[in-house]
Design a protein around this motif. Structure first.
Motif, mmCIF file in Angstrom:
data_model
loop_
_atom_site.group_PDB
_atom_site.id
_atom_site.type_symbol
_atom_site.label_atom_id
_atom_site.label_comp_id
_atom_site.label_asym_id
_atom_site.label_seq_id
_atom_site.Cartn_x
_atom_site.Cartn_y
_atom_site.Cartn_z
ATOM 1 N N ASN A 138 -31.271 -45.408 27.227
ATOM 2 C CA ASN A 138 -31.671 -46.816 27.311
ATOM 3 C C ASN A 138 -32.650 -47.087 28.444
ATOM 4 N N THR A 139 -33.254 -46.029 28.967
ATOM 5 C CA THR A 139 -34.187 -46.153 30.084
ATOM 6 C C THR A 139 -35.626 -46.053 29.601
ATOM 7 N N PHE A 140 -36.453 -46.978 30.085
ATOM 8 C CA PHE A 140 -37.883 -46.955 29.803
ATOM 9 C C PHE A 140 -38.604 -46.917 31.149
ATOM 10 N N SER B 278 -37.797 -50.419 32.895
ATOM 11 C CA SER B 278 -37.132 -51.403 32.064
ATOM 12 C C SER B 278 -35.880 -50.753 31.482
ATOM 13 N N ASN C 56 -37.841 -52.180 25.806
ATOM 14 C CA ASN C 56 -39.084 -51.667 26.387
ATOM 15 C C ASN C 56 -40.021 -52.814 26.751
ATOM 16 N N MET D 47 -46.061 -43.237 29.816
ATOM 17 C CA MET D 47 -44.621 -43.421 29.716
ATOM 18 C C MET D 47 -43.941 -42.089 30.010
ATOM 19 N N ASN E 165 -39.131 -42.751 27.421
ATOM 20 C CA ASN E 165 -39.324 -43.828 26.437
ATOM 21 C C ASN E 165 -38.053 -44.048 25.625
ATOM 22 N N GLY E 166 -36.939 -44.351 26.304
ATOM 23 C CA GLY E 166 -35.689 -44.661 25.636
ATOM 24 C C GLY E 166 -35.183 -43.506 24.782
#
Length: 354
Positions: free
Chosen positions: A149-151, A162, A166, A176, A179-180
């Motif tokens: 869940n990381t962007f 974020s 995103n 990036m 990217n999740g």
């Protein structure tokens, strides 16, 4: 005194054998690649196999030497992998030499994983048995979910972060990094087999030196009898913490080698099944047996690929092999018979030489 000297020499002999086997395997593989006798499929597997060996050795330090059951090493591996990807991407313009950049990423990944290992050891090492396994398993799943869940992006103005959604806006030339669920993409593949083997040898020296140290002997004493170890003044929590943090750092280094071997790396790769698989390598190789871990990991990682021509039957055969190895290695009668055969052959050889 003589007993301690013999034990010390035995540990050094084990270390020498392990390092010798690794160097010999490296020379053989390099010769096969030089002559073109090795297929590209197996060449691409060299770094992943070495990475799995390193993380299996790290887990053996906890399970075999320390006597604690951990199911979170896939989490430490993922921390190292994504830390390595971030460091490698950010330093690509400052450090143009790929080998130097890889070593910097390995050090960074090992340190970050070790820090997480220390943080998780505070509550975890107060637990024992199944409870410790459950907590470390939960840790691995939490790490996977967080990365999933990381962007995270990077451009000229710095890092942009974020979570869950995103909302990262990057300027021209930005990239990036994570990217999740997609993970890290378009990563420079800078891991090499040679560097992996160098790291493996360094890890072997670190593990065996730790085992021979005061803290290593304290960890093994605690494993054998916790109450007796405490009664002679051994700080049980401290010694186990050192072993756990060291193991986490080594797993993080393995994750960097693994992550920078692929152009795309997804968080889902480091799930519960990955932790179980690493534990299988350790158990089948023998708890506390570093050479056995190296051999079992190599065979079990390569075996599915060797059986690929059997299509749907390869995983069935792989499962049968796993069960067979488990039965053989845990059967006292079979082990005793094998030892007798070896002793008989050795006696006959000595008689013939005489």
């Amino acid at each position: 005194m003589e007993m301690m000297k013999t034990a010390f020499l035995g540990k050094n002999k084990n270390r020498s054998i392990c390092v010798g086997v690794v160097i010999l395997a490296y020379i053989i593989i390099e010769l096969l690649m030089f002559t073109g006798s090795l297929k590209s499929l197996f060449i691409n597997l060299l770094v992943p196999v070495t990475s799995y060996i390193i993380v299996a050795l790290a887990l053996n330090l906890v399970v075999g030497v320390s006597g604690e059951l951990s199911l979170g090493h896939a989490g430490f591996m993922s921390i190292g992998a994504f830390t390595g990807v971030i460091v490698s991407s950010v330093t690509s313009t400052m450090i143009t030499n790929d080998i130097l950049r890889l070593f910097v990423a390995i050090i960074a990944g090992a340190i970050v994983a070790a820090v997480f290992g220390f943080l998780i050891s505070i509550p975890v090492l107060k637990l024992q048995g199944d409870y410790l396994a459950i907590v470390t398993l939960a840790f691995g799943q939490i790490i996977k979910s967080l990365i999933n869940n990381t962007f995270l992006g990077y451009d000229a103005s710095g890092f942009h972060f974020s979570f869950i959604t995103n909302n990262v806006k990057l300027s021209t030339g930005g990239k990036m990094l994570i990217n999740g669920p997609i993970g890290a993409t378009a990563t420079d593949r800078i891991s090499t087999f040679t560097v992996s083997v160098i790291v493996l040898i360094i890890v072997l020296f670190i593990i065996f030196n730790f085992i021979n140290s005061k803290y290593g002997r304290g960890v093994m004493a605690t494993r054998d009898d916790r109450i007796a170890a405490q009664s002679v003044g051994i700080d049980v929590v401290k010694t186990k913490t050192i072993a756990f943090v060291l193991s986490a750092g080594i797993a993080g280094a393995a994750g960097v080698l693994y992550g920078l071997n692929f152009s795309t790396l997804v968080p889902a790769k480091f799930d519960f099944n990955q932790s179980i698989l690493i534990l299988v390598y350790v158990v089948l190789g023998g708890l506390g047996n570093m050479l056995g871990t190296i051999i079992s990991t190599s065979l079990l990682v390569l075996l599915p690929e060797l059986l690929r021509f059997l299509a749907d039957y390869r995983m069935l055969i792989y499962s049968v092999v796993l069960i067979s190895i488990m039965i053989i290695t845990n059967n006292p009668t079979i082990n005793k018979t094998i030892k007798k055969i070896f002793k008989k052959n050795k006696a006959e050889g000595d008689l013939n030489n005489g």
